[in-house]
Design a protein around this motif. Structure first.
Motif, PDB file in Angstrom:
ATOM      1  N   PHE A  29       2.145  -2.586 -29.215  1.00 47.96           N
ATOM      2  CA  PHE A  29       2.780  -1.267 -29.242  1.00 47.96           C
ATOM      3  C   PHE A  29       4.112  -1.243 -28.506  1.00 47.96           C
ATOM      4  O   PHE A  29       5.066  -0.579 -28.939  1.00 47.96           O
ATOM      5  CB  PHE A  29       1.840  -0.211 -28.649  1.00 47.96           C
ATOM      6  N   TYR A  30       4.211  -1.993 -27.390  1.00 46.17           N
ATOM      7  CA  TYR A  30       5.403  -1.927 -26.545  1.00 46.17           C
ATOM      8  C   TYR A  30       6.617  -2.601 -27.192  1.00 46.17           C
ATOM      9  O   TYR A  30       7.738  -2.445 -26.721  1.00 46.17           O
ATOM     10  CB  TYR A  30       5.116  -2.545 -25.169  1.00 46.17           C
ATOM     11  N   HIS A  97      -3.855  -8.993 -21.932  1.00 42.65           N
ATOM     12  CA  HIS A  97      -2.585  -9.100 -22.664  1.00 42.65           C
ATOM     13  C   HIS A  97      -1.592  -8.036 -22.209  1.00 42.65           C
ATOM     14  O   HIS A  97      -0.434  -8.348 -21.910  1.00 42.65           O
ATOM     15  CB  HIS A  97      -2.840  -8.967 -24.168  1.00 42.65           C
ATOM     16  N   ILE A  98      -2.033  -6.777 -22.172  1.00 45.92           N
ATOM     17  CA  ILE A  98      -1.072  -5.720 -21.833  1.00 45.92           C
ATOM     18  C   ILE A  98      -0.673  -5.782 -20.354  1.00 45.92           C
ATOM     19  O   ILE A  98       0.464  -5.401 -20.002  1.00 45.92           O
ATOM     20  CB  ILE A  98      -1.589  -4.310 -22.197  1.00 45.92           C
ATOM     21  N   ILE A  99      -1.558  -6.285 -19.493  1.00 43.67           N
ATOM     22  CA  ILE A  99      -1.198  -6.437 -18.079  1.00 43.67           C
ATOM     23  C   ILE A  99      -0.223  -7.597 -17.908  1.00 43.67           C
ATOM     24  O   ILE A  99       0.756  -7.494 -17.157  1.00 43.67           O
ATOM     25  CB  ILE A  99      -2.463  -6.630 -17.217  1.00 43.67           C
ATOM     26  N   LYS A 100      -0.459  -8.680 -18.613  1.00 47.33           N
ATOM     27  CA  LYS A 100       0.447  -9.834 -18.539  1.00 47.33           C
ATOM     28  C   LYS A 100       1.857  -9.459 -18.972  1.00 47.33           C
ATOM     29  O   LYS A 100       2.848  -9.975 -18.432  1.00 47.33           O
ATOM     30  CB  LYS A 100      -0.092 -10.962 -19.427  1.00 47.33           C
ATOM     31  N   HIS A 101       1.981  -8.550 -19.933  1.00 52.24           N
ATOM     32  CA  HIS A 101       3.296  -8.198 -20.478  1.00 52.24           C
ATOM     33  C   HIS A 101       3.902  -6.945 -19.850  1.00 52.24           C
ATOM     34  O   HIS A 101       4.849  -6.374 -20.387  1.00 52.24           O
ATOM     35  CB  HIS A 101       3.196  -8.030 -21.994  1.00 52.24           C
ATOM     36  N   ILE A 102       3.372  -6.546 -18.709  1.00 47.72           N
ATOM     37  CA  ILE A 102       4.017  -5.463 -17.953  1.00 47.72           C
ATOM     38  C   ILE A 102       5.371  -5.946 -17.449  1.00 47.72           C
ATOM     39  O   ILE A 102       5.506  -7.083 -16.983  1.00 47.72           O
ATOM     40  CB  ILE A 102       3.159  -5.070 -16.721  1.00 47.72           C
ATOM     41  N   ARG A 103       6.367  -5.090 -17.552  1.00 41.84           N
ATOM     42  CA  ARG A 103       7.642  -5.340 -16.869  1.00 41.84           C
ATOM     43  C   ARG A 103       7.549  -4.601 -15.534  1.00 41.84           C
ATOM     44  O   ARG A 103       7.613  -3.367 -15.504  1.00 41.84           O
ATOM     45  CB  ARG A 103       8.811  -4.818 -17.705  1.00 41.84           C
ATOM     46  N   HIS A 199       3.837   2.279 -20.934  1.00 40.84           N
ATOM     47  CA  HIS A 199       3.061   1.051 -20.724  1.00 40.84           C
ATOM     48  C   HIS A 199       2.101   1.233 -19.546  1.00 40.84           C
ATOM     49  O   HIS A 199       0.923   0.851 -19.629  1.00 40.84           O
ATOM     50  CB  HIS A 199       4.006  -0.127 -20.471  1.00 40.84           C
ATOM     51  N   GLN A 200       2.582   1.810 -18.466  1.00 40.13           N
ATOM     52  CA  GLN A 200       1.719   2.033 -17.315  1.00 40.13           C
ATOM     53  C   GLN A 200       0.590   2.993 -17.664  1.00 40.13           C
ATOM     54  O   GLN A 200      -0.564   2.799 -17.255  1.00 40.13           O
ATOM     55  CB  GLN A 200       2.511   2.596 -16.133  1.00 40.13           C
ATOM     56  N   VAL A 202      -0.803   3.399 -20.599  1.00 41.52           N
ATOM     57  CA  VAL A 202      -1.772   2.681 -21.437  1.00 41.52           C
ATOM     58  C   VAL A 202      -2.638   1.761 -20.581  1.00 41.52           C
ATOM     59  O   VAL A 202      -3.865   1.722 -20.745  1.00 41.52           O
ATOM     60  CB  VAL A 202      -1.044   1.881 -22.537  1.00 41.52           C
ATOM     61  N   VAL A 203      -2.010   1.036 -19.662  1.00 44.87           N
ATOM     62  CA  VAL A 203      -2.765   0.126 -18.786  1.00 44.87           C
ATOM     63  C   VAL A 203      -3.809   0.896 -17.982  1.00 44.87           C
ATOM     64  O   VAL A 203      -4.992   0.523 -17.935  1.00 44.87           O
ATOM     65  CB  VAL A 203      -1.812  -0.638 -17.834  1.00 44.87           C
ATOM     66  N   TYR A 204      -3.409   1.988 -17.370  1.00 43.84           N
ATOM     67  CA  TYR A 204      -4.336   2.762 -16.546  1.00 43.84           C
ATOM     68  C   TYR A 204      -5.430   3.403 -17.399  1.00 43.84           C
ATOM     69  O   TYR A 204      -6.589   3.487 -16.984  1.00 43.84           O
ATOM     70  CB  TYR A 204      -3.585   3.834 -15.755  1.00 43.84           C
ATOM     71  N   SER A 205      -5.066   3.853 -18.583  1.00 41.32           N
ATOM     72  CA  SER A 205      -6.066   4.436 -19.480  1.00 41.32           C
ATOM     73  C   SER A 205      -7.130   3.412 -19.840  1.00 41.32           C
ATOM     74  O   SER A 205      -8.333   3.717 -19.858  1.00 41.32           O
ATOM     75  CB  SER A 205      -5.394   4.957 -20.757  1.00 41.32           C
ATOM     76  N   GLU A 206      -6.710   2.171 -20.110  1.00 39.45           N
ATOM     77  CA  GLU A 206      -7.665   1.119 -20.445  1.00 39.45           C
ATOM     78  C   GLU A 206      -8.538   0.761 -19.252  1.00 39.45           C
ATOM     79  O   GLU A 206      -9.744   0.536 -19.398  1.00 39.45           O
ATOM     80  CB  GLU A 206      -6.920  -0.123 -20.949  1.00 39.45           C
TER      81      GLU A 206
END
Length: 247
Positions: A29-30, A97-103, A199-200, A202-206
Motif C-alpha cells: 500500500f505504501y 514486512h510493514i515494520i521492516k519498510h517503515i521510514r 504507515h504508522q 497501519v502498523v499500530y492497527s495491525e
C-alpha cells in the motif's frame, strides 16, 4: 465513491485491513498511496473484482468461544492449530514486512520505529518457538489422552502421564498470556498523535489487532482447552485405576 476509484490511501484510511488484503495480492500500500485500486490492480494484473470480494470478507468474526465449548477436545485443538497457521503464515510475515519498510523519520517518534524494527524479529522468533513447543508437547499429550479414552493401553500411557500433567502445562502457559507487553510499552500503548502518518497508523492497527487475536486465543486455551483436557486426564486416570483393579 466506488472502491475501485478511491485512492489506496483513502481505502486504507477507511479500513486498515485493506493494507493486509493488498499485501496478500503482492501489492504494498505504501508504494501506491496516490493511485486508485483500479490502477494498481491493472498494474499488477490482478482482478479488481477479486480484490473487492476479498475485502468484503476480510475481518469476519471467527468461530465463537461459546460454540467451541460444545466441541470435543480434538476439534478445539484443530481450531487452535488453524489459528497458529494463520499467525505464522499470514499475520506475522505481513507485520514483519510493514515494520521492516517503515521510514523512521515518518514516525511521530523515529526512535520507536527503530526499536520496533529491532525488536519485532526477536518477538516473532520467540513467539513461533512457543507455538511449536505448544503443539509438540501440550497438544500432543492431550491427543494421546483422547486416543487412550477410545483404546486404553495403560502400559503405554503410564510413563507419558508420569512426565506430563495438564496442571503443569497450565501453569507454564500463564507466563505467555501477555506476549505483547514489551511492544505495548514501547509504543506507549499504541498511542497515535493526530499528526501520525498512514504507515504508522497501519502498523499500530495491525499490532492492536494481533494482540486482540492473541487474547482471544489465550482465552480459548484457558477457559475451554485446559478444563476439557483436565477432565479428560482425570477420566483416563480413573479408567487406568479400574483396569488395574480388574487385572
Amino acid at each position: 465513491m466506488e472502491k475501485a476509484r478511491k485512492t489506496i490511501a483513502q481505502l486504507v484510511r477507511d479500513n486498515y485491513i485493506v493494507a493486509s488484503v493488498l499485501h496478500f495480492f503482492g501489492i504494498h500500500f505504501y508504494e501506491h498511496t496516490d493511485k486508485t485500486l483500479e490502477q494498481v490492480c491493472n498494474e499488477h494484473a490482478v482482478s479488481a473484482d477479486i480484490v473487492k470480494n476479498r475485502l468484503e470478507t476480510a475481518g469476519e468474526l471467527p468461530l465463537s468461544q461459546l460454540s467451541l465449548i460444545d466441541y470435543p477436545v480434538e476439534l478445539v485443538i484443530g481450531y487452535l492449530r488453524h489459528a497458529h497457521h494463520i499467525f505464522i503464515k499470514e499475520k506475522l510475515p505481513y507485520m514483519a514486512h510493514i515494520i521492516k519498510h517503515i521510514r523512521p523519520n515518518s514516525f511521530s517518534d523515529p526512535q520507536i520505529a527503530l526499536d520496533l524494527q529491532s525488536v519485532f524479529p526477536i518477538f516473532t522468533e520467540d513467539f513461533i518457538r512457543h507455538i511449536y513447543e505448544e503443539e509438540d508437547h501440550l497438544f500432543s499429550y492431550i491427543l494421546k489422552l483422547s486416543e487412550a479414552k477410545r483404546n486404553l493401553k495403560p502400559t503405554q500411557l503410564y510413563f507419558t502421564m508420569e512426565k506430563n500433567s495438564i496442571q503443569k502445562f497450565s501453569m507454564e502457559h500463564e507466563g505467555y498470556d501477555d506476549e505483547m507487553a514489551g511492544i505495548r510499552a514501547m509504543t506507549d500503548d499504541y498511542y497515535l498523535p493526530p499528526t501520525a502518518d498512514l504507515h504508522q497508523r497501519v502498523v499500530y492497527s495491525e499490532l492492536i489487532g494481533f494482540e486482540k487475536s492473541l487474547q482471544i486465543h489465550a482465552s480459548i486455551e484457558n477457559r475451554i482447552l485446559f478444563p476439557k483436557a483436565l477432565q479428560l486426564e482425570q477420566e483416563i486416570k480413573s479408567l487406568m485405576q479400574t483396569k488395574i483393579k480388574l487385572n
